[in-house]
Enzyme design. Structure first.
Site: not given
Length: 360
Positions: A289, A326, A125, A333, A112, A108-109, A130, A128, A121
């Site tokens: 999100d 985001d 959550c 972000k 990085r 995305r950047y 994802r 989440c 996980c």
């Protein structure tokens, strides 16, 4: 979760205190019902939610739940409102899929990239971003896929930082994690490796010496721990974090602003103070999100800004996170914290309590 609140078992409060850490992770409606976190009357709803979104509540998190509508339960117990999809919600709210040149990589950047070696996980959550991808099956990269992802990094010298995420990279076997960390460390242009994880909070017993050894590198290594409520920073979690710090690995935090979890000045202040007490530097406070079925957690941006404005001057600057959004579609972000300069009146700034002052 209103139906669960009304029918909560009378014995629920404190039901899990002091239980053995060897208890199993709750993964099914039957598990929830047997644990006293739901009733038989809720089984149909729980099964309907479970057909779409994975559940896992490890013992360390079970021990924090005192009521099925408390701030921890809200984060982890399936809720009928997860089946309500709002028009703006998206299965891929921040554009991971569109920005994935090879399996396991999100770029995305410019400097990085994300490396997602698995999609498992310790805790799933309910908010989440994802949530459409994580869960059973695990999304574990094969040896060939992992090498393809590492080759992609090798072929992109502008990439200086890799963020290991997922899923949760600290769910990997130590041998696998060590291989990934060492492979990244052997790439000359990689300067920083960052691991994003909920494990130190959700399953601190996994933070073994062997796993810590796997994080060793001569590059700049950082751990970013996800927690959303002060009660998650237990003595066990703090001990796991201190073990990471003892390896000279700095620890930052990320949290999500969530309705009914940390959306008051008091709860947010307690969370930030708990991080500082655990020697964790607050890093990101995320605006939620817009993942499918998460609308009941939504806190509007102006309300989030007001919360942070009230905290300015009330907590040390060490505890101050960057409030971020985001941008949908993978646009990155951006900070959305409260503004103190008045663009309509140059040379005017407001104090934390809202008083206008002049400066030069």
């Amino acid at each position: 979760m209103d139906d669960m609140v009304k029918t909560a078992p009378a014995h629920f409060k404190g039901h899990f205190a002091g239980r053995s850490a060897k208890r199993h992770t709750l993964r099914t409606p039957s598990d929830l019902i047997e644990a006293g976190m739901a009733t038989e009357a809720q089984r149909t709803t729980l099964e309907a939610v479970g057909e779409r979104f994975t559940m896992a509540i490890p013992p360390a998190i079970q021990d924090l739940i005192t009521h099925p509508d408390d701030p921890i339960a809200r984060q982890v117990i399936p809720d009928a409102r997860e089946l309500v999809m709002l028009p703006h919600e998206d299965p891929d709210p921040i554009g991971d899929d569109a920005l994935s040149p090879v399996p396991g990589i999100v770029h995305r950047y410019a400097d990085r990239a994300l490396l997602k070696p698995l999609l498992v996980c310790p805790l799933y959550c309910r908010f989440c971003f994802r949530r459409e991808h994580v869960g059973p099956g695990g999304g574990l990269l094969s040896d060939a896929q992992l090498e393809t992802a590492l080759d992609w990094v090798r072929q992109h010298p502008d990439i200086r930082e890799i963020i290991l995420t997922g899923g949760d990279p600290l769910m990997l076997a130590p041998r696998r994690l060590k291989h990934i960390v060492q492979s990244l460390s052997d790439i000359p242009h990689i300067e920083t490796i960052r691991i994003h994880s909920r494990v130190p909070v959700a399953d601190p017993v996994r933070m073994t010496e062997e796993l810590l050894d796997a994080m060793e590198t001569d590059r700049s290594m950082w751990l970013v721990v996800h927690a959303n409520h002060a009660s998650e920073l237990t003595p066990q979690a703090t001990k796991a974090i201190r073990a990471v710090l003892a390896r000279a690995i700095p620890v930052l935090s990320q949290s999500v602003l969530l309705r009914g979890v940390n959306d008051t000045v008091e709860s947010l202040e307690a969370l930030l103070r708990a991080f500082i007490k655990a020697r964790v530097k607050p890093y990101y406070l995320h605006h939620l999100d817009a993942a499918a079925g998460t609308g009941h957690f939504h806190v509007p941006v102006p309300e989030g800004q007001a919360l942070l404005r009230q905290l300015r001057g009330r907590v040390t600057g060490l505890a101050w996170p960057t409030y971020v959004l985001d941008i949908p579609g993978g646009r990155g972000k951006v900070p959305i914290g409260p503004e103190y300069l008045d663009p309509a009146s140059p040379g005017t700034v407001s104090t934390p309590d809202g008083e206008a002052c002049s400066f030069t």
